[in-house]
Design an enzyme around this catalytic site. Structure first.
Site, PDB file in Angstrom:
ATOM      1  N   LYS A 112       0.824  -1.218   0.000  1.00 24.56           N
ATOM      2  CA  LYS A 112       0.000   0.000   0.000  1.00 24.56           C
ATOM      3  C   LYS A 112       0.853   1.262   0.000  1.00 24.56           C
ATOM      4  CE  LYS A 112      -4.342  -1.809   1.481  1.00 24.56           C
ATOM      5  NZ  LYS A 112      -5.546  -1.710   2.264  1.00 24.56           N
ATOM      6  N   LYS A 193      -5.434 -10.407  -6.352  1.00 20.62           N
ATOM      7  CA  LYS A 193      -6.664 -10.588  -5.578  1.00 20.62           C
ATOM      8  C   LYS A 193      -7.668  -9.495  -5.951  1.00 20.62           C
ATOM      9  CE  LYS A 193      -6.278  -7.817  -1.444  1.00 20.62           C
ATOM     10  NZ  LYS A 193      -6.758  -7.603  -0.124  1.00 20.62           N
ATOM     11  N   LYS A 196     -10.644  -3.574  -3.382  1.00 22.24           N
ATOM     12  CA  LYS A 196     -11.325  -2.280  -3.528  1.00 22.24           C
ATOM     13  C   LYS A 196     -10.407  -1.268  -4.177  1.00 22.24           C
ATOM     14  CE  LYS A 196     -13.459  -2.639   0.948  1.00 22.24           C
ATOM     15  NZ  LYS A 196     -12.456  -2.598   2.003  1.00 22.24           N
TER      16      LYS A 196
END
Ligand code: AQP
Length: 330
Positions: A112, A193, A196
């Site tokens: 991230k 994966k 969002k």
């Protein structure tokens, strides 16, 4: 009854099929067998850029969706994380018992922080707040997707370390990850994966997506070479992912599905799956709207949940404060 706890971030307008198959489905099942605490992780949601107006709206939609998929406030304690002040308070204590290198090893932080222009200390300490979330409730089981396995290991290490230094204080939790559905992959890129923040609109199916949009996405999902409908994650990651989704939502086994589609092509398979997913999501969207139309009920459920959560969490925090030499929290 054993305690179960899990949370989900209100960082999008809808939860997606990965969230549902990997975690939320198990939340619903486990509320019948466990003393369940489930929360909307709004403290976690501000570790990346956020819009305050959107956050408060998404929190409501998240609560409505959880109720719509079957989280039952008669069986589960459903609450909003920021309404229980013990979470950040315990997090601080745990941060002071977490090695810098230990936290720096978390792969989700690495991923991230590489994606975001602005990396905050909050994003770095996210897994420690997660440890506080879990340890406050003496949770034995934590239903999550595979991507949370490493964070759960950290929680176990912190619980063990604290107990060894200060005497038995925390229950050591276990990750509850169902292998078959632990990772639902992106429909447009089955090597990733479904996520969002990371998936393109074609790669992700939101529970609140409109039926025709769902059908289109399933029909354009990436499949693999060959024609056979067979489960093989190495050679056929796209079809295997679709089989997993089909099996999970329909309650049919993958073997049965392979038999049903023997000799048929991807077209028939995807057409049927599109209906299965659309039929699964439509009533969830409908019930979500109904809950959102009744904000008084929604607020009552969440405030009742926060009250119950506060009772349990503040007892644990008192125990911890006492152990570390703070005395009683005031
Ligand atoms: N693709 C997935 N397959 C299986 N389980 C998944 N989960 C998320 N994606 C998948 C599980 O859903 C729960 C809630 O996740 P979260 O929203 O709190 O955070 P996340 O894991 O970071 O979810 P996303 O969609 O991947 O969000 P972004 O893109 O913001 O990081 C967790 O139990 C998670 O394992």
């Amino acid at each position: 009854r054993l305690r179960v706890l899990s949370g989900i971030q209100p960082t999008a307008d809808s939860f997606h099929l990965g969230n549902y198959c990997g975690a939320l489905r198990n939340w619903v099942d486990m509320q019948d067998t466990h003393d369940a605490f489930y929360f909307i992780a709004d403290l976690h949601a501000i570790t990346i850029d956020h819009d305050p107006k959107l956050l408060i709206q998404r929190r409501r939609v998240a609560a409505a969706q959880l109720l719509a998929i079957g989280v039952d406030p008669q069986k589960s304690t459903l609450f909003v994380q920021s309404q229980v002040s013990a979470h950040p308070m315990l997090s601080w204590v745990l941060e002071c018992h977490t090695g810098f290198g230990e936290a720096a090893r978390m792969t989700q932080f690495k991923d991230k922080s590489a994606k975001n222009e602005r990396t905050t200390v909050g994003l770095f300490t996210y897994p420690v707040l997660q440890a506080a979330d879990i340890l406050l409730y003496d949770a034995e089981a934590v239903p999550v997707g595979e991507d949370q396995r490493q964070h759960l290991e950290l929680v176990r290490d912190l619980a063990h370390r604290f107990n060894t230094s200060y005497g038995q204080t925390f229950v050591t939790p276990n990750a509850h990850i169902v292998k078959a559905t632990g990772v639902i992959h992106d429909l447009a890129d089955p090597t990733k994966k479904m996520s969002k923040s990371g998936s393109s609109p074609q790669g992700i199916i939101d529970l609140l997506d409109e039926s025709n949009r769902i059908r289109k996405k399933i029909k354009s999902a990436v499949t693999d070479t060959g024609r056979e409908i067979a489960y093989d994650t190495e050679l056929k990651p796209g079809v295997s992912n679709l089989l997993t989704i089909y099996a999970t939502l329909s309650g049919t086994s993958i073997v049965e599905l392979e038999e049903r589609y023997e000799g048929k092509g991807y077209g028939d398979f995807k057409k049927d799956l599109a209906e299965v997913v659309a039929d699964f999501c439509a009533p969830i969207a409908q019930r979500t709207r109904e809950y959102l139309d009744d904000p008084a009920t929604l607020d009552k459920i969440l405030l009742g949940g926060a009250e119950k959560a506060n009772t349990v969490a503040s007892a644990t925090l008192s125990r911890v404060y006492d152990r570390v030499g703070f005395g009683e929290p005031v």
